[in-house]
Design a protein around this motif. Structure first.
Motif, mmCIF file in Angstrom:
data_model
loop_
_atom_site.group_PDB
_atom_site.id
_atom_site.type_symbol
_atom_site.label_atom_id
_atom_site.label_comp_id
_atom_site.label_asym_id
_atom_site.label_seq_id
_atom_site.Cartn_x
_atom_site.Cartn_y
_atom_site.Cartn_z
ATOM 1 N N ILE A 1 -3.302 -7.393 0.700
ATOM 2 C CA ILE A 1 -3.600 -6.084 0.115
ATOM 3 C C ILE A 1 -2.645 -5.778 -1.034
ATOM 4 O O ILE A 1 -3.072 -5.370 -2.119
ATOM 5 N N THR A 2 -1.352 -5.965 -0.810
ATOM 6 C CA THR A 2 -0.369 -5.653 -1.842
ATOM 7 C C THR A 2 -0.552 -6.546 -3.059
ATOM 8 O O THR A 2 -0.465 -6.074 -4.200
ATOM 9 N N ARG B 1 -3.308 -7.980 -4.160
ATOM 10 C CA ARG B 1 -4.506 -7.567 -4.889
ATOM 11 C C ARG B 1 -4.283 -6.240 -5.605
ATOM 12 O O ARG B 1 -4.756 -6.044 -6.719
ATOM 13 N N PHE B 2 -3.548 -5.325 -4.968
ATOM 14 C CA PHE B 2 -3.243 -4.036 -5.579
ATOM 15 C C PHE B 2 -2.377 -4.227 -6.822
ATOM 16 O O PHE B 2 -2.606 -3.601 -7.854
ATOM 17 N N MET C 1 -3.664 2.398 3.188
ATOM 18 C CA MET C 1 -3.816 2.207 4.594
ATOM 19 C C MET C 1 -2.879 3.178 5.294
ATOM 20 O O MET C 1 -1.730 3.335 4.915
ATOM 21 N N ASP D 1 -0.768 -7.095 5.860
ATOM 22 C CA ASP D 1 -0.680 -7.340 4.419
ATOM 23 C C ASP D 1 -0.619 -8.833 4.114
ATOM 24 O O ASP D 1 -1.250 -9.306 3.173
ATOM 25 N N LEU E 1 -4.312 -10.146 4.734
ATOM 26 C CA LEU E 1 -5.356 -9.626 3.845
ATOM 27 C C LEU E 1 -4.933 -9.582 2.379
ATOM 28 O O LEU E 1 -5.772 -9.307 1.512
#
Length: 61
Positions: A28-29, A31-32, A1, A23, A26
């Motif tokens: 994001i971190t 899931r990453f 992002m 973050d 969502l």
């Protein structure tokens, strides 16, 4: 992002606060971090892969 602010500078951490909130919502971190296989010895780890990624992302502010 990638977040790019073209407006007036309000505070040096305003962008980081926005990214952190996105973050959190969502995940994001999280899931990453699940994309990585952790081959370290579990009993010798002080930090999770997720916390290491979050620390690294914060350095790029």
């Amino acid at each position: 992002m990638i977040v790019n602010f073209q407006g007036v500078k309000v505070t040096s951490d305003a962008g980081i606060t926005l990214i952190a909130e996105i973050d959190r919502k969502l995940q994001i971190t999280s899931r990453f971090a699940q994309c990585f296989q952790d081959y370290r010895q579990p009993n010798r780890n002080d930090h999770s892969i997720e916390s290491l990624i979050k620390q690294r992302i914060r350095r790029f502010k």
